[in-house]
Enzyme design. Structure first.
Site, PDB file in Angstrom:
ATOM      1  CB  VAL A 146      -1.000   0.008   1.179  1.00 19.58           C
ATOM      2  CG1 VAL A 146      -1.801   1.293   1.193  1.00 19.58           C
ATOM      3  CG2 VAL A 146      -1.929  -1.196   1.088  1.00 19.58           C
ATOM      4  CB  CYS A 147       3.957   2.200   1.828  1.00 12.18           C
ATOM      5  SG  CYS A 147       3.359   2.044   3.517  1.00 12.18           S
ATOM      6  CB  THR A 148       4.905   0.367  -3.098  1.00 13.40           C
ATOM      7  OG1 THR A 148       5.900  -0.124  -2.199  1.00 13.40           O
ATOM      8  CG2 THR A 148       5.501   0.492  -4.491  1.00 13.40           C
TER       9      THR A 148
END
Length: 161
Positions: A53-55
């Site tokens: 998700v961060c990516t």
């Protein structure tokens, strides 16, 4: 859990080590919030480098850097990993915003987004060019993130205010 900075007030100042991809080099520097006065700043707290998700979130913001630039806004990603981790993350995904290392989570604590177990909650703080907090979103669960469109809409409201 601390509530963090309130809308309409100046959020806590901080200085964190970080770096940004510039062509082939990763330029390391210290980033101080108060030194960004005169431009809006998007503080994007995220739990970890190289997580799915961060990516997606940071790639989305990186691909929209022209939109942020057009609104006189800087985007800073902040997570608990060190600058070496940030460099490999930035290089792997060609991330074009500075990634800051909050290894002791002091800044996350000051902003009310430090969380036991997961480390840091996914959160976005929009700070106006006057240094005042204009908008914030703190996720309870980090499975989603605020879209580029949401952020640029909020920023254009700040710029016109």
């Amino acid at each position: 859990m601390a509530s963090g900075p309130q809308l309409g007030s100046a959020p806590p100042d901080f200085t964190l080590p970080g770096g940004v991809l510039s062509g082939e080099s990763f330029e390391r520097a210290d980033y101080r919030l108060s030194s960004a006065r005169g431009r809006s700043v998007v503080l994007a707290f995220y739990p970890g480098d190289n997580t799915s998700v961060c990516t997606k979130q940071l790639c989305s913001y990186s691909s929209g850097m022209e939109a942020f630039e057009g609104l006189d806004a800087d985007v800073w990603g902040i997570s608990p990993q060190g600058v070496d981790s940030h460099e490999s993350f930035a290089r792997a995904f060609d991330l074009r915003m500075p990634l800051l290392a909050d290894e002791g989570r002091e800044t996350a604590k000051a902003y009310g987004v430090s969380a036991p177990g997961i480390g840091v909650r996914r959160a976005v703080f929009l700070i106006g060019p006057d240094g005042v907090l204009r908008w914030k979103h703190v996720a309870l669960l980090g499975a989603t993130f605020q879209s580029l469109t949401t952020l640029t809409d909020r920023l254009s409201g700040i710029k016109e205010a």
